[in-house]
Design an enzyme around this catalytic site. Structure first.
Site, PDB file in Angstrom:
ATOM      1  N   CYS A 183       3.432  69.461   0.289  1.00 38.57           N
ATOM      2  CA  CYS A 183       4.499  68.393  -0.151  1.00 38.57           C
ATOM      3  C   CYS A 183       5.993  69.051   0.057  1.00 38.57           C
ATOM      4  O   CYS A 183       6.053  70.141  -0.556  1.00 38.57           O
ATOM      5  CB  CYS A 183       4.311  67.796  -1.371  1.00 38.57           C
ATOM      6  N   ASP A 190      -1.607  69.123   0.200  1.00 36.40           N
ATOM      7  CA  ASP A 190      -1.943  67.726   0.869  1.00 36.40           C
ATOM      8  C   ASP A 190      -3.131  68.093   2.188  1.00 36.40           C
ATOM      9  O   ASP A 190      -3.110  69.049   3.028  1.00 36.40           O
ATOM     10  CB  ASP A 190      -0.914  66.963   1.668  1.00 36.40           C
TER      11      ASP A 190
END
Length: 276
Positions: A183, A190
């Site tokens: 992120c 992620d």
């Protein structure tokens, strides 16, 4: 811009319906780095969101629980920041609605206003892929993850790792579960599976896997990462047709599934990975 995001700081739990919680981010910011500003986009596509934690009160105050799928067109001027969407959906928890249709229409109107184009809202989720996810008449997907390759680049996507054999034209689907990025605001990881359908020169599979691994410490929103994969493959491998779909694992009751493809291609069948 990132300092204004609700991510990365404490935010009060919403106690009442509040569409102002939705935080739009101009897509142009990420696309400028890919030299996509000003002209027609080289791809079509959408961002398919799955919401696993959706609830509201009926007209008598009894809670209703649901799941939902949101479809945001890739040509919308804005993407919607994910934590702001979570907060917005939580703002419905103590709100009364007379019908499911009213809830669907309200969410659709609010997301459309944030994205800048009509957003489709449907209750329910697509099925989980039971096998290799092959569509009728399409090539059976081939996993890259068993390749015996050494990887040593993790800090930034490196398109120089990509190459293709102009002497052989193929129609194939390649996939990997090894895509990871971070992120850009919180630095949290992620995780995603990615599926690449291509018609054109045969892509060097080892180089493609190393390229995907090179995203490992890259800071980028889900949608921007998929657009970078698409742009880099088009530039380095010169396919006649290309489709790139990533299925990110959920965080905060939401997962994001960006899809980008050469214009004219039909979207892939909506489905979820087992990890989702």
């Amino acid at each position: 811009m990132t300092s204004e995001l609700p991510l990365g700081r404490e935010v009060a739990y919403p106690r009442a319906y509040d569409p102002s919680l939705l935080f739009p981010i101009p897509r142009a910011q990420g696309r400028a780095a890919l030299w996509l500003g000003g002209g027609a986009l080289p791809f079509a596509g959408h961002d398919r969101w799955h919401a696993y934690e959706l609830s509201w009160l009926d007209g008598r105050g009894k809670p209703v629980v649901e799941t939902a799928t949101f479809l945001v067109p890739a040509d919308s001027p804005h993407l919607v920041e994910s934590k702001s969407l979570k907060l917005y959906l939580n703002s419905l928890n103590r709100s009364r609605f007379d019908s499911r249709d009213e809830v669907r229409a309200r969410i659709g109107a609010d997301l459309s206003a944030a994205a800048g184009v009509p957003v489709t809202v449907d209750f329910g989720l697509p099925p989980v892929d039971a096998g290799d996810g092959a569509m009728p008449g399409a090539p059976v997907p081939v996993s890259l993850d068993g390749l015996d390759v050494a990887c040593d680049e993790y800090d930034a996507p490196n398109p120089a790792l990509l190459s293709a054999d102009d002497g052989e034209v193929v129609d194939e689907v390649l996939h990997s579960a090894l895509l990871k990025s971070n992120c850009p605001v919180t630095g949290q990881p992620d995780w995603a599976g990615i599926r690449i359908a291509v018609r054109g020169p045969r892509i060097d599979r080892a180089g493609l896997l190393r390229y995907l691994v090179s995203f490992r410490e890259h800071a980028g929103f889900h949608e921007q990462c998929v657009e970078q994969v698409f742009v880099d493959l088009m530039a380095r491998c010169r396919p006649q047709a290309l489709s790139v779909e990533a299925r990110y694992t959920r965080r905060g009751g939401l997962d994001i599934n960006p899809w980008r493809a050469t214009p004219g291609l039909a979207p892939p069948a909506a489905a979820r990975d087992p990890r989702q």
